[in-house]
Write an enzyme that holds these catalytic residues in place. Sequence first.
Site: not given
Ligand code: PEP
Ligand code: MG
Length: 593
Positions: A193, A435, A459, A506
């Site tokens: 907390h 990926e 990836d 992402c």
């Molecule tokens: C990625 O591979 O770009 C991804 C967002 O997944 P992670 O980094 O968790 O493998």
């Molecule tokens: Mg990944």
Amino acid sequence: MDMTRLRGIGVSPGIAMGEVLLPKRVVFTSRKEIIADNQVPDELKRLRQALDRTREDLVRIKEGVREKMGPDSSLIFEAHLLILEDPALVGGLEDVIRDEKARAEWALSKANTRFEQLFEALTDDYFRQRRSDVSDVLKRVYRNLEARREKERAPQKQHILVAHELLPSEAALRLSRELTLGVVLDVGGQTSHTAILARSLAIPAVLGLRDITRQVREGEFVIVDGTDGEVIINPPPAVRREFQAKKEKYETYGRELQKTAKLRSQTLDRVRFFPQANIELPEEVAPALAMGAEGVGLFRSEFIYLRRESLPSEEDHFEIYSRIARGAHPRPVTIRTLDIGGEKSLPQLNIEKEPNPALGLRAVRFSLRNVELFRVQLRAILRASVRKNVRVLIPMVTEVDEVVDVKDIFEDVKKELRRKGEAFDERIPLGVMIEVPAAAALTEIMLREVDFVSIGTNDLIQYILAVDRSNEFVSYLYKPFHPAVLRLIRSVIQAARKADKDVVVCGEMAADPLQAIVLLGFGLRTFSMNPIFIPRIKKALRSVECRTAEKIVEETLKLRSAQQIEEYLIEEVLLRHPQVFLTGQPVANGPQK
Ligand code: PEP
Ligand code: MG
């Protein structure tokens, strides 16, 4: 006096310097004081009065915190009031006084020991942290047993608060934006907390220093570096100057960030884009929103498994997903199913060591092999989708048949929930991570099966270029601007746009200003990243014209090497939009996991 430098866990970034304040600790008695039979009613009354005073304190603190920090932060005091009103707890204390003819202090001390043992046996870090809630309530009652209790006076001058442990109510009472310059504790970690409160009040904090309370004295001068997790006791003038400069730099950048978080996410030519957050813990939602995140683009659910020794139950999953969905509502939340394997192993399952883990039984391959585990997770995600802001994301797919298998299981789990009368979002979107180059090449076909795609560039780059993303010997070959990488990513974004389906990036590329501009030029609008990078990406994309980015990236595709492309981009962007290069450093450094 000699300087001492100590390392702890930096839980709230920034630099603070000042004199130490060491508040007194409540220590439960280890002595059982016996009372006469006829004293028992008075002792019970004494306990009840202390409970009443504690209730008054908690209501007062709750109101104060609500005003100071908003309703979310005051929720823990609701919980404290519930603990205080728990008939089992109060009855247990009364029983000890009555049965053992002991003082109330002893009853509280005994209850505290019992709870400590109980919580110690739990393996879940989150619940272990909650032990401090019960302990907090008991200590407050203990302190209130004294009729002439010392009034808790708020400190009058600015200070660095150093304590063994800061119970939630103490933290709320003692931490003040104006007077508390920094916080330093013997115990605690990222999810305590105190850490959460310190972050929301923007007070630099370093926790988990073990015995700093024994190493400093009241009034001594200390530096707290919450960014790098360091505490310096008695720094000489040269060290003070060094940290003063670091503090000023950090604060200037912080002011810039604050401004950016509230601005609209759109380019110079008013093309709207959406920065979202990659998170690993539910506690990260609120700070991510404060950084300007317009939703959670990636919740890496494997961290639920990695934080505990036993397998999480459906309720464990459900509770975490619900907290995230609730915290981000009405913004969207994308929950990625277990991405285990590769460098992330699962201690609970004795997974066999594989000779080539990056190409092994990872992610969706693992889930399809362990269908019962997969169903538990899908059930929990579905149940957490009642607010209609949850999406499901499947990692590491390489062929359409995997997607078909996942969908069959997903539909079956939905049927099961319908049969049980459990509510969920019937239109919950399902997406896949792109990926692996094979999936990228099949985007168009994948999109006939799913609602959206999310490009995991971390990836994807490793698999396109055959370069281990975490091997420093080949890191010079890991090139986001490699023409093969850019071409493939562009084709995925274009396929998604053509199919009129949502596409997100992402991976790390979304968090780099120049790479984000390239992605924008390819047609990307949703960028998901570690929240600390959101302000700089927002700033970079707000400083460019989308149509210029589109023109520049078309040119890059004619070039033959990563180096040529990068040089060309820097030159073009610098020429047209030099502000992009003034986006500064993120609050904390270090690559994403
Ligand atoms: C990625 O591979 O770009 C991804 C967002 O997944 P992670 O980094 O968790 O493998
Ligand atoms: Mg990944």
